[in-house]
Design an enzyme around this catalytic site. Structure first.
Site, PDB file in Angstrom:
ATOM      1  N   ASP A 261      -0.809   3.786   0.867  1.00  0.00           N
ATOM      2  CA  ASP A 261      -1.928   5.305   2.079  1.00  0.00           C
ATOM      3  C   ASP A 261      -0.695   5.513   3.537  1.00  0.00           C
ATOM      4  OD1 ASP A 261      -1.577   2.470   3.111  1.00  0.00           O
ATOM      5  OD2 ASP A 261      -3.954   2.468   2.406  1.00  0.00           O
TER       6      ASP A 261
ATOM      7  N   CYS B  59      14.976  22.135 -12.427  1.00  0.00           N
ATOM      8  CA  CYS B  59      15.703  21.302 -13.555  1.00  0.00           C
ATOM      9  C   CYS B  59      14.894  20.820 -15.164  1.00  0.00           C
ATOM     10  CB  CYS B  59      16.468  19.944 -13.603  1.00  0.00           C
ATOM     11  SG  CYS B  59      15.358  18.455 -14.183  1.00  0.00           S
TER      12      CYS B  59
ATOM     13  N   HIS C  65       5.632  -0.932  -2.547  1.00  0.00           N
ATOM     14  CA  HIS C  65       4.998   0.375  -4.546  1.00  0.00           C
ATOM     15  C   HIS C  65       5.031   1.414  -3.693  1.00  0.00           C
ATOM     16  CE1 HIS C  65       2.938  -3.585  -5.653  1.00  0.00           C
ATOM     17  NE2 HIS C  65       4.240  -3.716  -5.786  1.00  0.00           N
TER      18      HIS C  65
ATOM     19  N   CYS D 265      10.971  13.889  -9.426  1.00  0.00           N
ATOM     20  CA  CYS D 265      11.266  14.164 -10.382  1.00  0.00           C
ATOM     21  C   CYS D 265      11.713  13.663 -11.979  1.00  0.00           C
ATOM     22  CB  CYS D 265      12.187  15.701 -10.361  1.00  0.00           C
ATOM     23  SG  CYS D 265      12.718  16.094 -12.535  1.00  0.00           S
TER      24      CYS D 265
ATOM     25  N   ASN E 299       0.414  -1.143   0.289  1.00  0.00           N
ATOM     26  CA  ASN E 299       0.144  -0.134   0.159  1.00  0.00           C
ATOM     27  C   ASN E 299       1.074   1.135   0.232  1.00  0.00           C
ATOM     28  OD1 ASN E 299      -2.213  -2.193   0.042  1.00  0.00           O
ATOM     29  ND2 ASN E 299      -2.346  -1.559   2.344  1.00  0.00           N
TER      30      ASN E 299
ATOM     31  N   ALA F 293     -10.035  -8.120   7.601  1.00  0.00           N
ATOM     32  CA  ALA F 293      -8.932  -8.222   8.746  1.00  0.00           C
ATOM     33  C   ALA F 293      -9.468  -7.178  10.386  1.00  0.00           C
ATOM     34  CB  ALA F 293      -7.907  -7.166   7.632  1.00  0.00           C
TER      35      ALA F 293
ATOM     36  N   CYS G 258       9.774  19.949 -11.897  1.00  0.00           N
ATOM     37  CA  CYS G 258      11.082  20.450 -11.501  1.00  0.00           C
ATOM     38  C   CYS G 258      12.286  21.922 -11.569  1.00  0.00           C
ATOM     39  CB  CYS G 258      11.967  19.666 -11.207  1.00  0.00           C
ATOM     40  SG  CYS G 258      13.909  19.306 -10.108  1.00  0.00           S
TER      41      CYS G 258
ATOM     42  N   THR H 252      -4.385  -8.503   0.701  1.00  0.00           N
ATOM     43  CA  THR H 252      -3.812  -8.944  -0.589  1.00  0.00           C
ATOM     44  C   THR H 252      -3.844 -10.058  -1.791  1.00  0.00           C
ATOM     45  OG1 THR H 252      -2.103  -8.557  -2.433  1.00  0.00           O
ATOM     46  CG2 THR H 252      -1.770  -9.699   0.503  1.00  0.00           C
TER      47      THR H 252
ATOM     48  N   CYS I 141      15.573  14.321 -12.516  1.00  0.00           N
ATOM     49  CA  CYS I 141      17.085  14.101 -11.995  1.00  0.00           C
ATOM     50  C   CYS I 141      16.701  13.659 -10.833  1.00  0.00           C
ATOM     51  CB  CYS I 141      17.299  16.246 -11.901  1.00  0.00           C
ATOM     52  SG  CYS I 141      15.973  16.691 -11.093  1.00  0.00           S
TER      53      CYS I 141
HETATM   54  P1  OAD Z   1      -5.858  -5.968  -4.885  1.00  0.00           P
HETATM   55  O1  OAD Z   1      -7.191  -4.919  -5.068  1.00  0.00           O
HETATM   56  O2  OAD Z   1      -5.400  -7.329  -5.789  1.00  0.00           O
HETATM   57  O3  OAD Z   1      -6.637  -6.746  -3.702  1.00  0.00           O
HETATM   58  C1  OAD Z   1      -7.418  -6.761  -2.657  1.00  0.00           C
HETATM   59  C2  OAD Z   1      -7.621  -8.246  -2.022  1.00  0.00           C
HETATM   60  O4  OAD Z   1      -7.847  -7.682  -0.206  1.00  0.00           O
HETATM   61  C3  OAD Z   1      -8.494  -9.053  -2.117  1.00  0.00           C
HETATM   62  O5  OAD Z   1      -7.921 -10.609  -1.879  1.00  0.00           O
HETATM   63  C4  OAD Z   1     -10.137  -8.919  -1.302  1.00  0.00           C
HETATM   64  O6  OAD Z   1     -10.496  -9.901  -1.340  1.00  0.00           O
HETATM   65  C5  OAD Z   1      -9.405  -8.175   0.576  1.00  0.00           C
HETATM   66  N1  OAD Z   1     -10.635  -7.803   0.754  1.00  0.00           N
HETATM   67  C6  OAD Z   1     -10.886  -6.720   0.475  1.00  0.00           C
HETATM   68  N2  OAD Z   1     -11.448  -6.150   1.527  1.00  0.00           N
HETATM   69  C7  OAD Z   1     -10.984  -7.227   3.042  1.00  0.00           C
HETATM   70  C8  OAD Z   1     -10.790  -6.416   3.926  1.00  0.00           C
HETATM   71  N3  OAD Z   1     -11.680  -5.931   4.798  1.00  0.00           N
HETATM   72  N4  OAD Z   1     -10.358  -7.390   5.131  1.00  0.00           N
HETATM   73  C9  OAD Z   1      -9.739  -8.700   4.497  1.00  0.00           C
HETATM   74  N5  OAD Z   1      -9.403  -8.274   3.247  1.00  0.00           N
HETATM   75  C10 OAD Z   1      -9.824  -7.793   2.136  1.00  0.00           C
HETATM   76  O7  OAD Z   1      -4.684  -5.827  -4.005  1.00  0.00           O
HETATM   77  P2  OAD Z   1      -3.047  -5.925  -3.710  1.00  0.00           P
HETATM   78  O8  OAD Z   1      -2.915  -7.069  -3.989  1.00  0.00           O
HETATM   79  O9  OAD Z   1      -2.996  -4.562  -2.457  1.00  0.00           O
HETATM   80  O10 OAD Z   1       0.625  -1.841  -7.342  1.00  0.00           O
HETATM   81  O11 OAD Z   1      -3.122  -4.897  -5.136  1.00  0.00           O
HETATM   82  C11 OAD Z   1      -1.651  -5.762  -5.306  1.00  0.00           C
HETATM   83  C12 OAD Z   1      -1.059  -4.488  -6.215  1.00  0.00           C
HETATM   84  O12 OAD Z   1      -2.166  -4.408  -7.312  1.00  0.00           O
HETATM   85  C13 OAD Z   1      -0.932  -2.497  -5.956  1.00  0.00           C
HETATM   86  O13 OAD Z   1      -0.138  -2.225  -5.176  1.00  0.00           O
HETATM   87  C14 OAD Z   1      -1.333  -2.480  -6.482  1.00  0.00           C
HETATM   88  C15 OAD Z   1      -2.367  -3.036  -7.834  1.00  0.00           C
HETATM   89  O14 OAD Z   1      -1.961  -2.966  -9.109  1.00  0.00           O
HETATM   90  C16 OAD Z   1       0.480  -1.218  -8.019  1.00  0.00           C
HETATM   91  O15 OAD Z   1       0.189  -0.386  -8.235  1.00  0.00           O
HETATM   92  C17 OAD Z   1       2.143  -1.054  -8.259  1.00  0.00           C
END
Ligand code: OAD
Length: 246
Positions: free
Chosen positions: A103, A148, A118, A126, A101, A229, A146, A186, A129
């Site tokens: 955030d 530059c 991430h 920038c 995340n 969670a 920037c 995730t 640079c």
């Molecule tokens: P995803 O959106 O792929 O997955 C979120 C997961 O959280 C899903 O499996 C949901 O089922 C689960 N979920 C939703 N609400 C929940 C809750 N209250 N408690 C527990 N689980 C819950 O997000 P990420 O796995 O973080 O990358 O995605 C990975 C990466 O893909 C991100 O960092 C981003 C994205 O594209 C970049 O931007 C490089």
């Protein structure tokens, strides 16, 4: 909800807990996830927004989207999931967060030991640079530049980009040393981040998954908790606390 006594026993002898987290842990703070039924990638294509070429050809559009997310993130508060992980620091020798995340909510919840795979939406740099611009940016004359002349971009990892090496190495080391490796909110399908689950497993960590649905890695874990969670993490900590006083 009952938490298996065998998991509590493992926690009692654990020195290092690692929490590998994704967008789902922040969902209860009101920040939309990427995938799943309300996921933002359902409505928007990541390749149109989350990559370097998209930024260079349409920086206004990409910044508009990041500024929109930034606003949601600034209005959000850490939830019980983030807060419980931070509280675990009072009970275990080592608690490490390895998050996908951007955030900042783990930090705002009080967690100290965090690897951000991430990037972080609070930072910018920038494209030319690489100078950092972490203060509030001024968009009154378009996308900020920037000194530059290069465009300033958010310090987040886009598709096709390398992960910050120090953060990934730190995450890998943590995964390799974990006694219990929690996988929270995730989809575990974006690599190389998701590979840390297997680093932890190969190094003998106990794997505990917390998610509202089954995922690609569910069959590889030792314990699966299906639910939010913000409910399950406090239940696990409460069960642990009761076991250490009795
Ligand atoms: P995803 O959106 O792929 O997955 C979120 C997961 O959280 C899903 O499996 C949901 O089922 C689960 N979920 C939703 N609400 C929940 C809750 N209250 N408690 C527990 N689980 C819950 O997000 P990420 O796995 O973080 O990358 O995605 C990975 C990466 O893909 C991100 O960092 C981003 C994205 O594209 C970049 O931007 C490089």
């Amino acid at each position: 909800m009952t938490i298996d006594q065998s998991l509590i026993e493992k926690l009692k002898s654990a020195r290092s807990l690692v929490f590998f987290t994704g967008a789902g842990i922040s969902a209860e703070s009101g920040i939309p996830t990427f995938r799943g039924k309300d996921g933002i990638w359902k409505k928007l294509k990541p390749e149109e927004l989350a990559n370097f070429d998209a930024f260079m050809s349409n920086p206004d559009m990409v910044w508009e989207w990041y500024n929109h997310r930034k606003k949601i993130i600034h209005e959000a508060q850490p939830n019980k999931g983030h807060l419980t992980i931070a509280e675990m620091q009072n009970y275990f020798d080592e608690v490490i967060i390895v998050t996908q995340n951007i955030d900042n909510l783990h930090r705002r919840a009080g967690s100290k030991n965090i690897f951000e795979l991430h990037g972080n939406i609070e930072r910018n740099f920038c494209v030319n640079c690489k100078k950092f611009y972490n203060e509030e940016l001024d968009f009154s004359e378009g996308v900020p530049k920037c000194e530059c002349g290069g465009l300033i971009r958010p310090d987040v990892v886009w598709f096709g980009e390398y992960l910050p090496e120090d953060q990934f190495k730190g995450g890998e080391k943590a995964a390799g040393n974990a006694d219990v490796f929690f996988i929270v909110g995730t989809s575990a399908i974006v690599y190389p981040a998701a590979g840390l689950v297997f680093t932890a497993k190969q190094s003998g960590a106990l794997l505990v998954e917390i998610n509202v649905v089954e995922t690609e890695i569910s069959s590889a874990v030792d314990y699966s908790f299906f639910g939010e969670a913000g409910t399950i993490l406090p239940n696990i900590l409460e069960a642990y606390k009761s076991s250490i006083v009795s």
